[in-house]
Design a protein around this motif. Structure first.
Motif, mmCIF file in Angstrom:
data_model
loop_
_atom_site.group_PDB
_atom_site.id
_atom_site.type_symbol
_atom_site.label_atom_id
_atom_site.label_comp_id
_atom_site.label_asym_id
_atom_site.label_seq_id
_atom_site.Cartn_x
_atom_site.Cartn_y
_atom_site.Cartn_z
ATOM 1 N N MET A 8 70.850 21.212 -28.649
ATOM 2 C CA MET A 8 71.374 22.565 -28.726
ATOM 3 C C MET A 8 71.580 23.059 -27.290
ATOM 4 O O MET A 8 70.674 22.949 -26.460
ATOM 5 C CB MET A 8 70.392 23.485 -29.452
ATOM 6 C CG MET A 8 70.904 24.888 -29.614
ATOM 7 S SD MET A 8 69.783 25.954 -30.518
ATOM 8 C CE MET A 8 68.577 26.300 -29.250
ATOM 9 N N PHE A 9 72.759 23.550 -27.000
ATOM 10 C CA PHE A 9 73.037 24.041 -25.657
ATOM 11 C C PHE A 9 72.242 25.319 -25.405
ATOM 12 O O PHE A 9 72.254 26.225 -26.237
ATOM 13 C CB PHE A 9 74.521 24.321 -25.477
ATOM 14 C CG PHE A 9 75.408 23.103 -25.477
ATOM 15 C CD1 PHE A 9 74.894 21.835 -25.288
ATOM 16 C CD2 PHE A 9 76.764 23.238 -25.649
ATOM 17 C CE1 PHE A 9 75.720 20.724 -25.265
ATOM 18 C CE2 PHE A 9 77.609 22.139 -25.633
ATOM 19 C CZ PHE A 9 77.074 20.878 -25.444
ATOM 20 N N PRO A 10 71.573 25.404 -24.246
ATOM 21 C CA PRO A 10 70.814 26.620 -23.957
ATOM 22 C C PRO A 10 71.727 27.811 -23.672
ATOM 23 O O PRO A 10 72.853 27.649 -23.209
ATOM 24 C CB PRO A 10 69.999 26.254 -22.716
ATOM 25 C CG PRO A 10 70.709 25.121 -22.095
ATOM 26 C CD PRO A 10 71.429 24.395 -23.199
ATOM 27 N N TYR A 11 71.217 28.989 -23.976
ATOM 28 C CA TYR A 11 71.883 30.236 -23.616
ATOM 29 C C TYR A 11 71.461 30.585 -22.189
ATOM 30 O O TYR A 11 70.287 30.868 -21.963
ATOM 31 C CB TYR A 11 71.439 31.393 -24.512
ATOM 32 C CG TYR A 11 71.662 31.211 -25.984
ATOM 33 C CD1 TYR A 11 72.940 31.255 -26.531
ATOM 34 C CD2 TYR A 11 70.586 31.034 -26.836
ATOM 35 C CE1 TYR A 11 73.139 31.108 -27.890
ATOM 36 C CE2 TYR A 11 70.775 30.889 -28.205
ATOM 37 C CZ TYR A 11 72.050 30.925 -28.726
ATOM 38 O OH TYR A 11 72.238 30.778 -30.060
ATOM 39 N N GLY A 24 61.855 21.211 -26.486
ATOM 40 C CA GLY A 24 62.858 20.810 -27.457
ATOM 41 C C GLY A 24 63.741 19.663 -26.998
ATOM 42 O O GLY A 24 64.292 18.930 -27.824
ATOM 43 N N TYR A 25 63.895 19.481 -25.707
ATOM 44 C CA TYR A 25 64.800 18.455 -25.182
ATOM 45 C C TYR A 25 64.105 17.121 -24.905
ATOM 46 O O TYR A 25 64.776 16.124 -24.654
ATOM 47 C CB TYR A 25 65.479 18.941 -23.905
ATOM 48 C CG TYR A 25 66.282 20.206 -24.095
ATOM 49 C CD1 TYR A 25 66.947 20.459 -25.290
ATOM 50 C CD2 TYR A 25 66.372 21.148 -23.088
ATOM 51 C CE1 TYR A 25 67.682 21.620 -25.475
ATOM 52 C CE2 TYR A 25 67.111 22.315 -23.262
ATOM 53 C CZ TYR A 25 67.762 22.537 -24.456
ATOM 54 O OH TYR A 25 68.488 23.676 -24.632
ATOM 55 N N THR A 26 62.803 17.095 -24.946
ATOM 56 C CA THR A 26 62.072 15.881 -24.580
ATOM 57 C C THR A 26 62.325 14.735 -25.557
ATOM 58 O O THR A 26 62.586 13.604 -25.134
ATOM 59 C CB THR A 26 60.571 16.178 -24.461
ATOM 60 O OG1 THR A 26 60.389 17.164 -23.436
ATOM 61 C CG2 THR A 26 59.786 14.937 -24.106
ATOM 62 N N ILE A 46 75.282 17.734 -21.771
ATOM 63 C CA ILE A 46 74.608 19.028 -21.690
ATOM 64 C C ILE A 46 75.698 20.091 -21.561
ATOM 65 O O ILE A 46 76.786 19.816 -21.052
ATOM 66 C CB ILE A 46 73.610 19.120 -20.512
ATOM 67 C CG1 ILE A 46 72.810 20.417 -20.526
ATOM 68 C CG2 ILE A 46 74.326 18.951 -19.178
ATOM 69 C CD1 ILE A 46 71.894 20.595 -21.688
ATOM 70 N N GLY A 47 75.392 21.253 -22.046
ATOM 71 C CA GLY A 47 76.346 22.342 -21.950
ATOM 72 C C GLY A 47 75.631 23.672 -22.029
ATOM 73 O O GLY A 47 74.409 23.737 -22.125
ATOM 74 N N TRP A 48 76.402 24.702 -21.992
ATOM 75 C CA TRP A 48 75.864 26.051 -21.927
ATOM 76 C C TRP A 48 76.547 26.923 -22.969
ATOM 77 O O TRP A 48 77.761 27.060 -22.971
ATOM 78 C CB TRP A 48 76.078 26.631 -20.528
ATOM 79 C CG TRP A 48 75.696 25.639 -19.487
ATOM 80 C CD1 TRP A 48 76.528 24.846 -18.748
ATOM 81 C CD2 TRP A 48 74.365 25.279 -19.126
ATOM 82 N NE1 TRP A 48 75.798 24.032 -17.941
ATOM 83 C CE2 TRP A 48 74.463 24.266 -18.145
ATOM 84 C CE3 TRP A 48 73.095 25.704 -19.514
ATOM 85 C CZ2 TRP A 48 73.346 23.683 -17.562
ATOM 86 C CZ3 TRP A 48 71.995 25.127 -18.936
ATOM 87 C CH2 TRP A 48 72.116 24.134 -17.965
ATOM 88 N N ASP A 49 75.753 27.478 -23.867
ATOM 89 C CA ASP A 49 76.270 28.416 -24.854
ATOM 90 C C ASP A 49 76.278 29.777 -24.175
ATOM 91 O O ASP A 49 75.422 30.631 -24.406
ATOM 92 C CB ASP A 49 75.378 28.404 -26.093
ATOM 93 C CG ASP A 49 76.001 29.154 -27.253
ATOM 94 O OD1 ASP A 49 77.109 29.696 -27.083
ATOM 95 O OD2 ASP A 49 75.368 29.212 -28.315
ATOM 96 N N ASN A 73 72.902 32.126 -13.608
ATOM 97 C CA ASN A 73 71.920 31.586 -14.545
ATOM 98 C C ASN A 73 72.182 30.125 -14.871
ATOM 99 O O ASN A 73 71.240 29.329 -14.970
ATOM 100 C CB ASN A 73 71.889 32.426 -15.823
ATOM 101 C CG ASN A 73 71.339 33.810 -15.594
ATOM 102 O OD1 ASN A 73 70.736 34.098 -14.559
ATOM 103 N ND2 ASN A 73 71.548 34.693 -16.546
ATOM 104 N N ILE A 74 73.447 29.740 -15.029
ATOM 105 C CA ILE A 74 73.761 28.330 -15.272
ATOM 106 C C ILE A 74 73.298 27.482 -14.102
ATOM 107 O O ILE A 74 72.693 26.423 -14.293
ATOM 108 C CB ILE A 74 75.270 28.136 -15.551
ATOM 109 C CG1 ILE A 74 75.609 28.649 -16.945
ATOM 110 C CG2 ILE A 74 75.669 26.671 -15.408
ATOM 111 C CD1 ILE A 74 77.100 28.640 -17.270
#
Length: 99
Positions: A8-11, A24-26, A46-49, A73-74
């Protein structure tokens, strides 16, 4: 054999990661590494929501334009994830905004 591992891409709507992000990513990172070591072709992007209300609310709370806070933040999230050593395909990085 090809494997596609998508988290799930982090906010990027806060000042940095919290403990729930690396937790969650481990597991997906472990599987990506395992499949690479067993000669699989693994895509682990990887991406950014980064579009929507969370980013806008953070900008309101800090009094800064969402474009400015989202870029900042990114960059910070990316720095933190790289420090943790996750094996993302950084050259496949995406964002839901044009930052």
């Amino acid at each position: 054999e090809k494997k596609y591992v998508l988290d799930m891409f982090p906010y990027p709507s806060g000042a940095g990661l919290h403990v729930g992000h690396p937790e969650g990513y481990t597991a997906s990172d472990v599987m990506s590494r395992y499949w690479r070591m067993t000669n699989h072709d693994v895509l682990h992007p990887i991406g950014w929501d980064s579009f929507g209300l969370p980013a806008e609310q953070f900008a309101i709370n800090t009094g800064t334009h969402p474009e400015v806070t989202t870029k900042k933040n990114i960059a910070n999230f990316k720095r933190q994830l790289k420090m943790l050593g996750f094996s993302y395909d950084w050259d496949k990085e995406v964002a839901t905004t044009d930052v």
